[in-house]
Design a protein around this motif. Sequence first.
Motif, short mmCIF file in Angstrom:
data_model
loop_
_atom_site.label_atom_id
_atom_site.label_comp_id
_atom_site.label_asym_id
_atom_site.label_seq_id
_atom_site.Cartn_x
_atom_site.Cartn_y
_atom_site.Cartn_z
N ASP A 51 -6.54 -4.03 -10.51
CA ASP A 51 -6.57 -5.14 -9.56
C ASP A 51 -7.12 -6.40 -10.21
OD1 ASP A 51 -5.73 -3.29 -7.70
OD2 ASP A 51 -7.48 -3.48 -6.38
N ASP A 90 -2.45 -6.32 -7.12
CA ASP A 90 -2.69 -4.90 -7.37
C ASP A 90 -1.61 -4.40 -8.32
OD1 ASP A 90 -3.01 -2.16 -7.32
OD2 ASP A 90 -2.97 -1.95 -5.15
N SER A 181 -0.49 -5.39 -0.64
CA SER A 181 -1.84 -5.89 -0.44
C SER A 181 -1.78 -6.74 0.83
CB SER A 181 -2.30 -6.72 -1.64
OG SER A 181 -2.39 -5.90 -2.80
N SER A 253 -6.63 -5.36 -1.42
CA SER A 253 -5.65 -4.40 -1.93
C SER A 253 -5.69 -3.16 -1.04
CB SER A 253 -5.95 -4.04 -3.38
OG SER A 253 -7.23 -3.43 -3.50
#
Length: 308
Positions: A51, A90, A181, A253
């Motif tokens: 991430d 992500d 996300s 996320s």
Amino acid sequence: MLSVSATEVAVKVAETPFVHPTGIIGNRPTDEELDMFGITHQGKVRPDNQDHFLICTVHPQAVIHGTSLPTIDTLPMRGTRLTTLLVVADGVGGAAAGSDAARLATESVMRYVATTLRCYHTAGARSDAEFLSALRAAAMDAHDAVRAEAMSRPDAKRMATTLTVSITVWPWMYFLQVGDSRGYIFQGGKLRQVTRDQTVAQQLIDDGAMKQEQLRNSPLKNVLARAIGADEATPEVTRIDITDRASTVLLCSDGLTKHVTHDEISAHLANMRSSEQVTRELLELALARGGTDNITLIVVRAPVKTAG
């Protein structure tokens, strides 16, 4: 001990009175009034963190290359904030490939917004097509950057990332979404998911081929239908009015939403004391329930001033 990356902003700019198109008169939050915090963690299962997140404000700035003035310290070198930019990405495609895809997408959006997006004045207008087009172009720039990098790596055939962006030009906030996300807004004591998960399961629900109650147990709920760097990356853009300064924004996320419910997020935001406090509490809750994925959160608000 948490592996944390965090950003806070406390910069003074002039407070500018604002007349809303509906006739509402209010005050645009200054930089020092913005309460912003971001955090990322690899979780308890994944060996690495794919991430990335970004919190920034964009300003016009004067750069003096030469002067005869005795001092320039008191000159207004930086102008009033044009926009606030939030990004959560992500990564997908293995440790290095996924992380690099998320990084490239985040950097690309930042670069585009800072140097190319010159149509802030059209935001919120009846015809803000130019602004919306620029937002979508920012997403496609990120898509092109990730695809180009993947092409240069023969061993990185699967290199992609989600991309959730919030960009505010007071009093409008735009959410740009590719992937799953999420972007939320908490207003009037209620939490609303602004973005739509771009997964295969959600697409089946939208098409009427699957019922909403089947989503929880579907093996397709985490299979992306769109992603930056994938075959399909068409972004969706949503506009929200945030004249109400009691609004709170959350980007995250799916490492958070796999473990923490909509109602639980709402309860935490309703009782928040600061963005840092609520962000850390939500992260700890996701970790306590297994932390099966990387977890990234950004929380932003502009608390209403109280007399006294």
